[in-house]
Design an enzyme around this catalytic site. Structure first.
Site, PDB file in Angstrom:
ATOM      1  N   SER A 150     125.590  64.577  13.309  1.00 24.26           N
ATOM      2  CA  SER A 150     126.749  65.332  12.827  1.00 24.26           C
ATOM      3  C   SER A 150     126.658  66.777  13.326  1.00 24.26           C
ATOM      4  O   SER A 150     126.518  66.986  14.531  1.00 24.26           O
ATOM      5  CB  SER A 150     126.827  65.229  11.304  1.00 24.26           C
ATOM      6  OG  SER A 150     128.057  65.717  10.831  1.00 24.26           O
ATOM      7  N   ASP A 294     133.165  55.457  12.247  1.00 25.37           N
ATOM      8  CA  ASP A 294     132.765  56.856  12.112  1.00 25.37           C
ATOM      9  C   ASP A 294     133.969  57.791  12.049  1.00 25.37           C
ATOM     10  O   ASP A 294     135.080  57.448  12.481  1.00 25.37           O
ATOM     11  CB  ASP A 294     131.888  57.226  13.312  1.00 25.37           C
ATOM     12  CG  ASP A 294     131.057  58.482  13.112  1.00 25.37           C
ATOM     13  OD1 ASP A 294     131.231  59.177  12.089  1.00 25.37           O
ATOM     14  OD2 ASP A 294     130.228  58.757  13.993  1.00 25.37           O
ATOM     15  N   HIS A 321     129.805  57.374   9.652  1.00 19.24           N
ATOM     16  CA  HIS A 321     129.181  58.638  10.043  1.00 19.24           C
ATOM     17  C   HIS A 321     127.689  58.659   9.728  1.00 19.24           C
ATOM     18  O   HIS A 321     126.903  59.212  10.483  1.00 19.24           O
ATOM     19  CB  HIS A 321     129.891  59.791   9.331  1.00 19.24           C
ATOM     20  CG  HIS A 321     129.628  61.127   9.943  1.00 19.24           C
ATOM     21  ND1 HIS A 321     129.803  61.379  11.293  1.00 19.24           N
ATOM     22  CD2 HIS A 321     129.201  62.294   9.405  1.00 19.24           C
ATOM     23  CE1 HIS A 321     129.505  62.637  11.547  1.00 19.24           C
ATOM     24  NE2 HIS A 321     129.134  63.205  10.429  1.00 19.24           N
TER      25      HIS A 321
END
Length: 350
Positions: A150, A294, A321
């Site tokens: 991320s 995601d 994610h």
């Protein structure tokens, strides 16, 4: 030398190499949890590393797990302002493969110092922080792997663009190379998949900048996060993830990312971040990880793997994610194989 003797000599040489390799692997496994010769034995691998910044000197928290002189993975967590707790699932997979890994809370995160100074929350300053951590931990291009997930993926890309000479391998997990592209994907692809009424309510809250309205986060959590952040009902989320969200520093997160994971909105400083034109300069072996559900476009992640000079793509068909939690059967074998291939000199780009 006769042909038979030559073949025998070659076979003996290969056998010797195999035995040496096996001996090395056995030695690493045998000493993996031996902290007796390290200066962090008394703290169980934890070190508070001094960091010099333009706003003063601070300390950041790190914790080493295991010993492997050839594979050392520094983990860059998401957020910004998140914690290493997003990675605690790694405990179930890396030790069995004798992979050394280092948990690390970036400056401003829960276990590290948390200065209240927005001058510190820039990509450039965080890159220099990672470099100071690398030096303190004595990592180098013979063993140093950087895994960013991320926001940590943004930081990992930025670090590689400046300091790839220090890396042995790079892993970009669940992060596109362009914030505008990420926003477009959220707005044009994921948003319309929501119930139209829910989507309209979310957009209304954002239009009016009612980000602190409890209903706003409730809608996101129950309709967006459980589809695209971690694909489990909220009441089934792992304790480590709940703890990570509890410990998130909103001052850093909102300043750089905005109020939520539904794109980078408002005046967030990452809103225009884009390194797509620079990725081709990265030559270190690179693994890009994308997941089918995601918040990040998996096709873009595959593009990253093809754009860098030596890239490989790992797809998590059941993941979102946080695919290190909801698609572990694909995530961890793929990451482990990449680390071992680079270490063994057998890495091949996809």
């Amino acid at each position: 030398m006769t042909t038979s003797r030559l073949l025998l000599a070659c076979f003996s040489f290969l056998l010797l190499l195999g035995c040496q390799s096996k001996t090395t692997e056995d030695s690493v496994r045998l000493n993996y949890l031996d902290y007796s010769k390290s200066d962090d034995q008394a703290t169980g691998g934890i070190r508070m590393i001094p960091i010099s910044t333009p706003a003063g000197n601070f300390k950041v928290w790190t914790k080493r797990v295991g010993n492997n002189p050839k594979i050392k993975v520094l983990l860059l967590h998401g957020g910004p302002g998140g914690t290493h707790e997003f990675f605690e699932s790694f405990d179930g997979y890396f030790p069995n493969e004798s992979i050394e890994y280092i948990y690390y809370d970036q400056l401003g995160s829960y276990y590290s110092d948390q200065p209240n100074d927005n001058r510190l929350w820039t990509n450039e300053r965080f890159v220099e922080e990672v470099e100071q951590v690398r030096k303190a931990l004595k990592l180098d291009n013979s063993n140093f792997y950087l895994l960013g997930q991320s926001w940590g993926g943004i930081l990992a890309m930025e670090y590689a663009l400046k300091y790839q000479k220090n890396l042995k391998g790079l892993i970009i997990s669940n992060m596109m190379a362009s914030a505008p592209a990420y926003n477009k994907y959220a707005e044009e692809v994921l948003g319309p998949k929501l119930d139209p009424t829910v989507f309209a309510q979310i957009k209304a809250f954002e239009k009016n900048k009612e980000y602190t309205n409890p209903k706003y986060m409730e809608l996101l959590m129950n309709h967006y996060y459980t589809e695209h952040i971690l694909r489990k009902p909220v009441n089934q989320w792992p304790e480590s993830i709940n703890r990570a969200f509890k410990h998130l520093n909103p001052a850093v997160y909102v300043y750089m990312q905005g109020p939520s994971e539904f794109g980078i909105t408002g005046d967030a400083t990452l809103k225009n971040w884009d390194v797509t034109q620079r990725l081709k300069t990265i030559s270190v072996p690179t693994l890009a990880i994308g997941a089918q559900h995601d918040t990040m476009d998996p096709k873009h992640m595959e593009w990253i793997a093809n754009e860098v000079q030596n890239g490989r793509y790992l797809h998590c068909p059941d993941g979102s994610h946080l695919s290190q939690y909801d698609d572990q059967k694909h995530y961890f074998p793929g990451v482990i194989q990449f680390l071992k291939d680079v270490d063994n000199g057998t890495f091949k780009k996809s």
